[in-house]
Scaffold this motif. Structure first.
Motif, short mmCIF file in Angstrom:
data_model
loop_
_atom_site.label_atom_id
_atom_site.label_comp_id
_atom_site.label_asym_id
_atom_site.label_seq_id
_atom_site.Cartn_x
_atom_site.Cartn_y
_atom_site.Cartn_z
N GLN A 220 6.33 5.06 24.74
CA GLN A 220 5.26 4.06 24.76
C GLN A 220 3.96 4.63 24.18
O GLN A 220 3.21 3.92 23.50
CB GLN A 220 5.03 3.55 26.18
CG GLN A 220 6.20 2.75 26.74
CD GLN A 220 6.52 1.53 25.91
OE1 GLN A 220 5.64 0.77 25.52
NE2 GLN A 220 7.80 1.33 25.63
N LEU A 221 3.69 5.91 24.43
CA LEU A 221 2.51 6.55 23.84
C LEU A 221 2.63 6.58 22.33
O LEU A 221 1.67 6.31 21.60
CB LEU A 221 2.33 7.97 24.38
CG LEU A 221 1.86 8.12 25.82
CD1 LEU A 221 1.88 9.59 26.23
CD2 LEU A 221 0.47 7.53 26.00
N GLU A 222 3.82 6.93 21.83
CA GLU A 222 4.03 7.01 20.38
C GLU A 222 4.00 5.65 19.71
O GLU A 222 3.71 5.55 18.53
CB GLU A 222 5.35 7.71 20.07
CG GLU A 222 5.30 9.20 20.26
CD GLU A 222 6.49 9.93 19.68
OE1 GLU A 222 7.38 9.29 19.07
OE2 GLU A 222 6.53 11.17 19.82
N LYS A 223 4.27 4.61 20.45
CA LYS A 223 4.17 3.24 19.92
C LYS A 223 2.74 2.72 19.97
O LYS A 223 2.43 1.69 19.39
CB LYS A 223 5.07 2.29 20.71
CG LYS A 223 6.54 2.49 20.50
CD LYS A 223 7.30 1.52 21.37
CE LYS A 223 8.78 1.81 21.38
NZ LYS A 223 9.49 0.96 22.35
N GLY A 224 1.88 3.42 20.70
CA GLY A 224 0.50 2.96 20.85
C GLY A 224 0.36 1.88 21.91
O GLY A 224 -0.64 1.17 21.95
N LEU B 223 -8.31 4.26 18.53
CA LEU B 223 -7.94 5.60 19.02
C LEU B 223 -6.51 5.66 19.54
O LEU B 223 -5.85 6.68 19.40
CB LEU B 223 -8.91 6.04 20.12
CG LEU B 223 -10.26 6.55 19.64
CD1 LEU B 223 -11.13 6.94 20.83
CD2 LEU B 223 -10.11 7.72 18.70
N ARG B 224 -6.06 4.58 20.13
CA ARG B 224 -4.69 4.58 20.65
C ARG B 224 -3.69 4.72 19.49
O ARG B 224 -2.73 5.47 19.58
CB ARG B 224 -4.44 3.29 21.43
CG ARG B 224 -3.20 3.28 22.22
CD ARG B 224 -3.09 2.13 23.17
NE ARG B 224 -3.77 0.94 22.69
CZ ARG B 224 -3.81 -0.21 23.32
NH1 ARG B 224 -3.21 -0.33 24.48
NH2 ARG B 224 -4.44 -1.24 22.84
N HIS B 225 -3.95 4.01 18.39
CA HIS B 225 -3.08 4.11 17.21
C HIS B 225 -3.18 5.49 16.58
O HIS B 225 -2.17 6.08 16.18
CB HIS B 225 -3.46 3.02 16.20
CG HIS B 225 -2.70 3.11 14.92
ND1 HIS B 225 -1.37 2.80 14.81
CD2 HIS B 225 -3.10 3.50 13.69
CE1 HIS B 225 -0.98 2.99 13.57
NE2 HIS B 225 -2.00 3.42 12.86
N LEU B 226 -4.39 6.03 16.49
CA LEU B 226 -4.60 7.36 15.93
C LEU B 226 -3.85 8.41 16.76
O LEU B 226 -3.16 9.27 16.21
CB LEU B 226 -6.10 7.68 15.90
CG LEU B 226 -6.50 9.05 15.40
CD1 LEU B 226 -6.12 9.24 13.94
CD2 LEU B 226 -8.00 9.25 15.59
N PHE B 227 -4.00 8.34 18.07
CA PHE B 227 -3.29 9.25 18.97
C PHE B 227 -1.78 9.15 18.78
O PHE B 227 -1.08 10.15 18.67
CB PHE B 227 -3.69 8.97 20.42
CG PHE B 227 -2.95 9.80 21.42
CD1 PHE B 227 -3.34 11.10 21.69
CD2 PHE B 227 -1.85 9.29 22.09
CE1 PHE B 227 -2.65 11.88 22.61
CE2 PHE B 227 -1.16 10.06 23.02
CZ PHE B 227 -1.56 11.35 23.27
N ALA B 228 -1.27 7.92 18.74
CA ALA B 228 0.17 7.69 18.59
C ALA B 228 0.69 8.30 17.29
O ALA B 228 1.73 8.97 17.27
CB ALA B 228 0.47 6.19 18.63
N THR B 229 -0.05 8.08 16.20
CA THR B 229 0.35 8.61 14.90
C THR B 229 0.37 10.13 14.90
O THR B 229 1.33 10.76 14.43
CB THR B 229 -0.60 8.09 13.81
OG1 THR B 229 -0.54 6.66 13.79
CG2 THR B 229 -0.24 8.63 12.43
#
Length: 81
Positions: free
Chosen positions: A38-42, A3-9
Motif C-alpha cells: 500500500q505504501l508503494e502504491k501511494g 509527497l505520498r507519490h514521491l515516497f512511493a516512487t
C-alpha cells in the motif's frame, strides 16, 4: 508533487535497486507485506518511524525516500547571428 507519490516512487525504486522483494523488505523493516504494498502504491502515508525503519532496511538515509527526481538538463543554445 504529492509527497505520498514521491515516497512511493522512491521506495519502489530503492527496493528494486537492492534486488529485494516486497516480502524481503517488509520482513527486514518489521512491517507487513500488504502495508508495504500500500505504501508503494501511494495509498497510505508513512510515519517517521516507518520511514526510518524502511531506510535502515534499505541502507539509505531517510531523506533518500523523499528526494525529488533530478530535473532534466536543458541545453542552452547560443544566439544565432
Amino acid at each position: 508533487m504529492d509527497l505520498r507519490h514521491l515516497f512511493a516512487t522512491n521506495l519502489r525504486r530503492l527496493r528494486n535497486a537492492k534486488g529485494l522483494s516486497q516480502d524481503d523488505l517488509a520482513y527486514e523493516a518489521g512491517v507487513s507485506r500488504s502495508y508495504l504494498s500500500q505504501l508503494e502504491k501511494g495509498s497510505f502515508y508513512a510515519s517517521l518511524k516507518i520511514i526510518g525503519r524502511l531506510a535502515e532496511a534499505l541502507e539509505v538515509e531517510p531523506a533518500e525516500l523523499l528526494r525529488l527526481p533530478p530535473r532534466p538538463c536543458r541545453t542552452v543554445h547560443p544566439p544565432r547571428s
